[in-house]
Design a protein around this motif. Structure first.
Motif, PDB file in Angstrom:
ATOM      1  N   THR A 162       0.815  -1.165  -0.062  1.00 58.31           N
ATOM      2  CA  THR A 162      -0.054   0.016  -0.060  1.00 58.31           C
ATOM      3  C   THR A 162       1.042   0.977  -0.035  1.00 58.31           C
ATOM      4  O   THR A 162       1.717   1.556   1.054  1.00 58.31           O
ATOM      5  N   LEU A 163       0.608   2.081  -1.051  1.00 57.59           N
ATOM      6  CA  LEU A 163       1.339   3.526  -1.090  1.00 57.59           C
ATOM      7  C   LEU A 163       0.230   4.447  -0.985  1.00 57.59           C
ATOM      8  O   LEU A 163      -0.833   4.599  -1.293  1.00 57.59           O
ATOM      9  N   GLY A 164       0.747   5.453   0.139  1.00 57.73           N
ATOM     10  CA  GLY A 164      -0.128   6.605   0.512  1.00 57.73           C
ATOM     11  C   GLY A 164      -0.141   7.605  -0.796  1.00 57.73           C
ATOM     12  O   GLY A 164       0.326   7.252  -1.797  1.00 57.73           O
ATOM     13  N   ASP A 165      -0.607   8.708  -0.542  1.00 57.75           N
ATOM     14  CA  ASP A 165      -0.663   9.864  -1.567  1.00 57.75           C
ATOM     15  C   ASP A 165       0.780  10.486  -1.688  1.00 57.75           C
ATOM     16  O   ASP A 165       1.539  10.507  -0.846  1.00 57.75           O
ATOM     17  N   GLY A 166       1.246  10.686  -2.886  1.00 56.35           N
ATOM     18  CA  GLY A 166       2.539  11.368  -2.909  1.00 56.35           C
ATOM     19  C   GLY A 166       3.830  10.590  -2.753  1.00 56.35           C
ATOM     20  O   GLY A 166       4.838  11.394  -2.528  1.00 56.35           O
ATOM     21  N   VAL A 167       3.688   9.277  -2.760  1.00 57.97           N
ATOM     22  CA  VAL A 167       4.866   8.555  -2.478  1.00 57.97           C
ATOM     23  C   VAL A 167       5.715   8.663  -3.732  1.00 57.97           C
ATOM     24  O   VAL A 167       5.160   8.365  -4.945  1.00 57.97           O
ATOM     25  N   VAL A 168       7.050   8.781  -3.401  1.00 60.68           N
ATOM     26  CA  VAL A 168       7.945   8.751  -4.943  1.00 60.68           C
ATOM     27  C   VAL A 168       8.907   7.461  -4.417  1.00 60.68           C
ATOM     28  O   VAL A 168       9.743   7.335  -3.522  1.00 60.68           O
ATOM     29  N   ILE A 169       9.292   6.646  -5.440  1.00 55.45           N
ATOM     30  CA  ILE A 169      10.076   5.189  -5.320  1.00 55.45           C
ATOM     31  C   ILE A 169      11.020   5.566  -6.440  1.00 55.45           C
ATOM     32  O   ILE A 169      10.707   5.767  -7.469  1.00 55.45           O
ATOM     33  N   GLY A 170      12.121   5.442  -6.129  1.00 57.89           N
ATOM     34  CA  GLY A 170      13.300   5.682  -7.053  1.00 57.89           C
ATOM     35  C   GLY A 170      13.704   4.146  -7.663  1.00 57.89           C
ATOM     36  O   GLY A 170      13.015   3.483  -7.547  1.00 57.89           O
ATOM     37  N   GLY A 171      14.309   4.519  -8.811  1.00 56.22           N
ATOM     38  CA  GLY A 171      14.831   3.433  -9.949  1.00 56.22           C
ATOM     39  C   GLY A 171      15.217   2.289  -9.198  1.00 56.22           C
ATOM     40  O   GLY A 171      15.975   2.161  -8.488  1.00 56.22           O
ATOM     41  N   SER A 172      14.758   1.000  -9.696  1.00 54.79           N
ATOM     42  CA  SER A 172      15.247  -0.090  -9.201  1.00 54.79           C
ATOM     43  C   SER A 172      15.012  -0.517  -7.777  1.00 54.79           C
ATOM     44  O   SER A 172      15.695  -1.344  -7.082  1.00 54.79           O
ATOM     45  N   ALA A 173      14.263   0.236  -7.001  1.00 57.37           N
ATOM     46  CA  ALA A 173      13.998  -0.124  -5.423  1.00 57.37           C
ATOM     47  C   ALA A 173      12.790  -0.888  -5.582  1.00 57.37           C
ATOM     48  O   ALA A 173      11.914  -1.252  -6.415  1.00 57.37           O
ATOM     49  N   SER A 174      13.099  -1.842  -4.588  1.00 57.15           N
ATOM     50  CA  SER A 174      12.104  -3.251  -4.263  1.00 57.15           C
ATOM     51  C   SER A 174      11.268  -2.932  -3.115  1.00 57.15           C
ATOM     52  O   SER A 174      12.024  -2.828  -2.196  1.00 57.15           O
ATOM     53  N   ILE A 175      10.148  -3.288  -3.067  1.00 59.16           N
ATOM     54  CA  ILE A 175       9.234  -3.113  -1.888  1.00 59.16           C
ATOM     55  C   ILE A 175       8.862  -4.404  -1.659  1.00 59.16           C
ATOM     56  O   ILE A 175       8.034  -5.135  -2.293  1.00 59.16           O
ATOM     57  N   LYS A 176       8.899  -4.959  -0.352  1.00 61.81           N
ATOM     58  CA  LYS A 176       8.470  -6.208   0.227  1.00 61.81           C
ATOM     59  C   LYS A 176       6.824  -6.298   0.190  1.00 61.81           C
ATOM     60  O   LYS A 176       6.201  -5.307   0.306  1.00 61.81           O
ATOM     61  N   ASP A 177       6.171  -7.577   0.219  1.00 58.71           N
ATOM     62  CA  ASP A 177       4.912  -7.854   0.277  1.00 58.71           C
ATOM     63  C   ASP A 177       4.209  -7.062   1.498  1.00 58.71           C
ATOM     64  O   ASP A 177       4.939  -7.212   2.689  1.00 58.71           O
ATOM     65  N   HIS A 178       2.935  -7.007   1.567  1.00 58.73           N
ATOM     66  CA  HIS A 178       2.321  -6.621   2.774  1.00 58.73           C
ATOM     67  C   HIS A 178       2.857  -5.066   3.475  1.00 58.73           C
ATOM     68  O   HIS A 178       2.861  -5.225   4.646  1.00 58.73           O
ATOM     69  N   THR A 179       3.588  -4.477   2.808  1.00 58.91           N
ATOM     70  CA  THR A 179       4.398  -3.311   3.429  1.00 58.91           C
ATOM     71  C   THR A 179       3.167  -2.093   2.966  1.00 58.91           C
ATOM     72  O   THR A 179       2.887  -1.996   2.029  1.00 58.91           O
ATOM     73  N   THR A 180       3.396  -1.146   3.935  1.00 57.89           N
ATOM     74  CA  THR A 180       2.840   0.183   3.784  1.00 57.89           C
ATOM     75  C   THR A 180       4.029   1.556   3.787  1.00 57.89           C
ATOM     76  O   THR A 180       4.493   1.280   4.915  1.00 57.89           O
ATOM     77  N   ILE A 181       3.786   2.086   2.727  1.00 59.26           N
ATOM     78  CA  ILE A 181       4.638   3.307   2.620  1.00 59.26           C
ATOM     79  C   ILE A 181       3.572   4.574   2.995  1.00 59.26           C
ATOM     80  O   ILE A 181       2.861   4.910   1.936  1.00 59.26           O
ATOM     81  N   HIS A 182       3.775   5.383   3.867  1.00 61.93           N
ATOM     82  CA  HIS A 182       2.696   6.161   3.914  1.00 61.93           C
ATOM     83  C   HIS A 182       2.890   7.653   3.077  1.00 61.93           C
ATOM     84  O   HIS A 182       4.088   7.698   2.527  1.00 61.93           O
ATOM     85  N   SER A 183       2.043   8.361   3.148  1.00 62.29           N
ATOM     86  CA  SER A 183       2.039   9.498   2.147  1.00 62.29           C
ATOM     87  C   SER A 183       3.217  10.393   2.331  1.00 62.29           C
ATOM     88  O   SER A 183       3.662  10.603   3.580  1.00 62.29           O
ATOM     89  N   GLY A 184       3.629  10.712   1.201  1.00 60.76           N
ATOM     90  CA  GLY A 184       4.560  11.700   1.166  1.00 60.76           C
ATOM     91  C   GLY A 184       6.281  11.163   1.560  1.00 60.76           C
ATOM     92  O   GLY A 184       7.259  11.881   1.298  1.00 60.76           O
ATOM     93  N   ALA A 185       6.313   9.837   1.687  1.00 61.86           N
ATOM     94  CA  ALA A 185       7.750   9.206   1.758  1.00 61.86           C
ATOM     95  C   ALA A 185       8.270   8.962   0.526  1.00 61.86           C
ATOM     96  O   ALA A 185       7.494   9.040  -0.557  1.00 61.86           O
TER      97      ALA A 185
END
Length: 329
Positions: free
Chosen positions: A265-288
């Motif tokens: 789950t990503l909140g609003d306005g999340v920025v993920i850089g190139g080649s980044a990997s996000i584990k399952d069932h993880t929450t990245i909150h808004s503006g991160a």
């Protein structure tokens, strides 16, 4: 070839003209490659020194940079040269590929499908049963839209894209070449006898909001049940993987070759850089913000910047890297 006067350009970007203003500009180019009929941009002080040796007739310059136009050249000073550049690139954009007819005779369209006014369908497209397409949609050659999908107004779908059954697509979206929407999620479990793998069916769908842009060869998988959701205004780069049951808030950015495992789950306005990997069932909150190449293993608080593998607070990770360099010496 398009041509704009300096005054025409300034009417678009609303800056302050410094120097000769009666020039015709035929295009935009890098400061080192521009010719005497082209404009360039200087949004960083490190490029200001290149202006004297540039052949460009016009430079769009941040108003915080001290620079003189020189003989027979002109500057337009603006608050933000990058945003001004975006406006001018839009003004100089060439015409899109030509459609000889709105619906190409080789397109296969199910009799139950509904197409809105002004929709264009290119050669070799397939539109399945009970598909509903809004007004002004453009499907370039060899697009596949499978059964029970809906697409909002003024969405553009480039060649090779496949939108699987039951997908819901908003208005003013852009899908670039060979995007895959709604394929099966990646789910397997060991069989009871331990001699193989059992495929987990994925019977949900994909829901994509308005104003979403998805880059070439990106995959958005459908949910196991319920929906994989991409919120309004998200911008997804090329070669990105968004797995089953992920939920993205509004205006998220994912750079190339990054990936979300299932149920992220990503909140609003999340920025993920190139080649980044996000584990399952993880929450990245808004503006991160997730730094390029990072591996996120845990939830990320709102507004936080994390970096590294495994990802941690960016300041802490930078301190660790400095300490490692000192140890190496």
């Amino acid at each position: 070839m398009k041509s704009l006067t300096v005054q025409d350009i300034n009417a678009i970007i609303n800056g302050d003209i410094v120097g000769q203003a009666n020039l015709e500009i035929t295009g935009l180019e890098h400061i080192q490659k521009a010719n005497q009929h082209q404009a360039t941009f200087i949004g960083n002080r490190k490029y200001a020194a290149m202006w004297n040796d540039s052949n460009a007739a016009l430079a769009i310059v941040n108003d915080t940079i001290s620079l003189e136009p020189g003989e027979n050249r002109v500057l337009i000073k603006v608050k933000n040269a990058d945003l001004a550049m975006a406006k001018l690139l839009d003004a100089f954009t060439p015409e899109p590929p030509h459609f000889e007819s709105d619906i190409h005779p080789t397109a296969v369209i199910d009799a139950s499908a509904k197409l809105g006014e002004g929709t264009k369908v290119g050669a070799g497209c397939y539109i399945g049963k009970d598909v509903v397409i809004g007004n002004g949609v453009v499907l370039y050659p060899n697009v596949t839209i499978l059964d029970d999908t809906t697409i909002g107004d003024h969405t553009t779908v480039w060649s090779g894209t496949v939108i699987r059954e039951r997908s819901v697509i908003g208005s003013y979206c852009i899908f670039h070449t060979n995007v895959s929407i709604g394929a099966d999620g990646f789910g397997y479990r060991p069989s009871d006898d331990g001699r193989g793998l059992v495929k987990i069916p994925h019977i949900g769908n994909v829901v994509i909001g308005n104003g979403v842009e998805i880059g070439a060869n990106t995959c958005v998988d459908r949910a196991k049940f319920s929906s994989t959701i991409i919120g309004d205004g998200c911008k997804i780069d090329n070669l990105v993987q968004i797995a089953h049951n992920c939920v993205l808030g509004r205006s998220c950015i994912m750079a190339g070759s990054s990936g979300l495992a299932g149920s992220v789950t990503l909140g609003d306005g999340v920025v993920i850089g190139g080649s980044a990997s996000i584990k399952d069932h993880t929450t990245i909150h808004s503006g991160a913000t997730i730094g390029a190449g990072s591996g996120v293993m845990n939830d990320v608080p709102a507004g936080k910047t994390v970096l590294g593998y495994p990802a941690t607070d960016s300041r802490e990770m930078l301190k660790q890297w400095v300490a490692l360099r000192k140890l190496a010496r």
